[in-house]
Design a protein around this motif. Structure first.
Motif, PDB file in Angstrom:
ATOM      1  N   LEU A 181       0.832  -1.197   0.000  1.00 45.09           N
ATOM      2  CA  LEU A 181       0.000   0.000   0.000  1.00 45.09           C
ATOM      3  C   LEU A 181       0.871   1.253   0.000  1.00 45.09           C
ATOM      4  O   LEU A 181       1.686   1.455   0.878  1.00 45.09           O
ATOM      5  N   TYR A 239       0.757   5.676  -1.277  1.00 41.73           N
ATOM      6  CA  TYR A 239      -0.168   6.796  -1.391  1.00 41.73           C
ATOM      7  C   TYR A 239       0.506   7.886  -2.204  1.00 41.73           C
ATOM      8  O   TYR A 239       1.734   7.920  -2.358  1.00 41.73           O
ATOM      9  N   PRO A 241      -4.882   6.382  -1.871  1.00 38.50           N
ATOM     10  CA  PRO A 241      -4.233   5.092  -1.628  1.00 38.50           C
ATOM     11  C   PRO A 241      -4.223   4.246  -2.891  1.00 38.50           C
ATOM     12  O   PRO A 241      -5.186   4.247  -3.673  1.00 38.50           O
TER      13      PRO A 241
END
Length: 311
Positions: free
Chosen positions: A94, A96, A123
């Motif tokens: 993950l 961003y 995200p």
């Protein structure tokens, strides 16, 4: 900046409270029995050394359920909420979007076919990088390419109890810093502090984000976080600390992912800044102060949009 690759470094929650420590003497006796089962011990002593640790565990769990506090000494609901936030921002893949301007998603690894504009903090999951471009997937499943420099997996964890700041890349711990706090480090921020009410020079708790980087701060350098947050605004409105207009302004700022109003009675201008002692002292007005050497280090990683988990 190359991301730190994963080694799955775990960072445990605070240890159990002394109120619930096991009877170490009894445990040693159990271990002695296990090592030498033929060594004579009285029946009562053997029974006691086995039962006492088990009874301690049982009492600890029961008390936790009754008062809503788990064996770590934290409110169960609060720990679950923070664990969920930590799990989300420490996901291996993950990332961003960083920066005030956000980034553009492209169909190919070039700028010939733009798909959409992505605001800061969007995200996305990294699928792989090649040179200056990374293939990513958004939460709605759409895939494309974005420039590597617009992505980050860095996040900051502020531990008020231990007076530490920890820098992470995904699940990997990069570095730990000693930090200075305000005079009331143990309580959550509720309203603006002052010389007459220094008790409210507190550091807020929750999940925030860096909304500005100030290289010319009066405290060397500063990362400004987006306090007051949505939850703070909700509480402030319910308690009559802020007006409905101020509440609407704070919520609108968060919807637009920009700096919220800092001049309401909830307070503001909470920063991670320099000029700290490096000795974990209490002198700030709710900010988190690092030694300038440590501030220089964290400055290389933290961008606008970097998550900051304060607990």
């Amino acid at each position: 900046m190359q991301p730190v690759r994963w080694k799955r470094i775990g960072d445990a929650w605070p240890p159990a409270s002394n109120l619930y420590e096991f009877d170490l003497r009894a445990i040693k006796q159990v271990r002695a029995v296990l090592r030498d089962p033929f060594k004579p011990l009285s029946t009562a002593k053997t029974l006691m050394c086995v039962v006492r640790p088990l009874l301690t565990v049982w009492i600890t769990v029961c008390i936790g359920f009754l008062i809503g506090v788990d064996v770590y000494g934290q409110p169960a609901s609060e720990r679950i909420e923070r664990a969920a936030a930590e799990e989300e921002i420490s996901d291996v893949n993950l990332y961003y979007v960083t920066g005030h301007r956000g980034a553009t998603l492209y169909r190919y690894a070039n700028e010939n076919a733009p798909l959409r504009r992505m605001p800061v903090r969007t995200p996305l999951h990294e699928l792989g990088c090649n040179g200056d471009w990374c293939q990513v997937q958004l939460e709605d499943g759409e895939q494309g390419y974005v420039r590597e420099e617009a992505l980050s997996n860095i996040w900051i964890r502020v531990d008020k109890d231990q007076r530490r700041v920890r820098l992470y890349a995904g699940p990997d711990l990069v570095k730990t810093y000693n930090a200075d706090f305000g005079p009331n480090v143990f309580l959550d921020k509720e309203r603006r502090g002052s010389q007459q009410d220094s008790d409210h020079w507190r550091t807020p708790e929750g999940l925030f984000h860096v909304v500005n980087r100030n290289p010319n701060s009066m405290y060397y350098k500063a990362l400004v976080i987006d306090y007051p947050g949505r939850d703070d605004a909700e509480r402030g409105l319910q308690q009559g600390i802020i007006s409905e207009a101020e509440y609407a302004s704070i919520i609108a700022a968060h919807d637009e992912r920009r700096m919220p109003p800092m001049s309401t009675k909830l307070g503001g201008w909470i920063e991670i800044h320099g000029d700290g002692t490096g000795a974990s002292t209490d002198w700030t007005r709710g900010c988190v102060a690092l030694h300038n050497t440590d501030m220089d280090h964290i400055w290389q990683y933290a961008e606008v949009g970097t998550p900051v988990l304060i607990e």
